[in-house]
Write a protein that holds these residues in place. Structure first.
Motif, mmCIF file in Angstrom:
data_model
loop_
_atom_site.group_PDB
_atom_site.id
_atom_site.type_symbol
_atom_site.label_atom_id
_atom_site.label_comp_id
_atom_site.label_asym_id
_atom_site.label_seq_id
_atom_site.Cartn_x
_atom_site.Cartn_y
_atom_site.Cartn_z
ATOM 1 N N ASN A 124 0.805 -1.235 0.000
ATOM 2 C CA ASN A 124 0.000 0.000 0.000
ATOM 3 C C ASN A 124 0.833 1.279 0.000
ATOM 4 N N TYR A 125 2.137 1.200 -0.249
ATOM 5 C CA TYR A 125 2.953 2.409 -0.340
ATOM 6 C C TYR A 125 2.719 3.054 -1.703
ATOM 7 N N LYS A 126 2.538 4.351 -1.700
ATOM 8 C CA LYS A 126 2.293 5.103 -2.934
ATOM 9 C C LYS A 126 3.538 5.921 -3.270
ATOM 10 N N ALA A 127 4.052 5.714 -4.488
ATOM 11 C CA ALA A 127 5.252 6.429 -4.944
ATOM 12 C C ALA A 127 4.963 7.924 -5.047
ATOM 13 N N GLN A 128 5.951 8.727 -4.648
ATOM 14 C CA GLN A 128 5.830 10.175 -4.697
ATOM 15 C C GLN A 128 6.951 10.752 -5.545
ATOM 16 N N ASP A 129 6.746 11.984 -5.968
ATOM 17 C CA ASP A 129 7.783 12.703 -6.679
ATOM 18 C C ASP A 129 7.581 14.189 -6.428
ATOM 19 N N VAL A 130 8.597 14.966 -6.727
ATOM 20 C CA VAL A 130 8.559 16.405 -6.518
ATOM 21 C C VAL A 130 8.330 17.093 -7.858
ATOM 22 N N ASP A 131 7.342 17.987 -7.907
ATOM 23 C CA ASP A 131 7.140 18.825 -9.090
ATOM 24 C C ASP A 131 8.223 19.891 -9.022
ATOM 25 N N PHE A 132 9.271 19.718 -9.840
ATOM 26 C CA PHE A 132 10.460 20.554 -9.750
ATOM 27 C C PHE A 132 10.144 22.032 -9.916
ATOM 28 N N GLU A 133 9.340 22.373 -10.901
ATOM 29 C CA GLU A 133 9.041 23.773 -11.182
ATOM 30 C C GLU A 133 8.321 24.440 -10.009
ATOM 31 N N GLN A 134 7.330 23.768 -9.456
ATOM 32 C CA GLN A 134 6.585 24.332 -8.327
ATOM 33 C C GLN A 134 7.482 24.478 -7.094
ATOM 34 N N ALA A 135 8.288 23.449 -6.811
ATOM 35 C CA ALA A 135 9.178 23.504 -5.655
ATOM 36 C C ALA A 135 10.240 24.586 -5.819
#
Length: 133
Positions: free
Chosen positions: A37-48
């Motif tokens: 049940n782990y959900k992969a995450q990522d960073v929206d580079f432009e927003q960050a």
């Protein structure tokens, strides 16, 4: 005459922080590849990056629902979102694709190295300017 590091270093100082945070998120995904049940995450580079440039903090802070809860002082990372899986669910609810995560981690690492080289060049230029070369 004072040196403005914000002007001298440009966007690279902010880029380095975002790349570092993204490396943590991707490493966390890889570490939890077998966690149900782990959900992969990522960073929206432009927003960050936009948030880092404007000097804002993560936005929402954790709320305590009980008096005995610790105040961790953690704030969510700007631009952090769940990744849409490219493959169907394998039955355990985990959305981590190790090949995608490894490729993204390596790409992020290369871009982080590039940013460090840009910053090194900026500091070298400032050193030469201070010495009058």
């Amino acid at each position: 005459m004072a040196i403005s590091f914000d002007k001298a270093l440009g966007i690279h100082q902010h880029t380095l922080g975002v790349r570092s945070k993204r490396a943590e998120v991707l490493a966390n995904n890889i570490a939890n590849a077998d966690t149900p049940n782990y959900k992969a995450q990522d960073v929206d580079f432009e927003q960050a990056l936009n948030q880092a440039k404007s000097g804002q903090s993560g936005g929402l802070s954790m709320s305590k629902t009980h008096d005995k809860h610790f105040d961790l002082g953690l704030e969510p990372t700007a631009g952090l979102a769940y990744r849409v899986p490219l493959q169907p669910d394998t039955g355990d609810g985990n959305t981590v694709d190790l090949n995608v995560e490894r490729n993204n981690f390596m790409q992020n690492n290369l871009e982080q190295q590039m940013t460090l080289e840009f910053l090194g060049g900026k500091f070298q230029g400032m050193r030469k300017a201070i010495r009058g070369e």
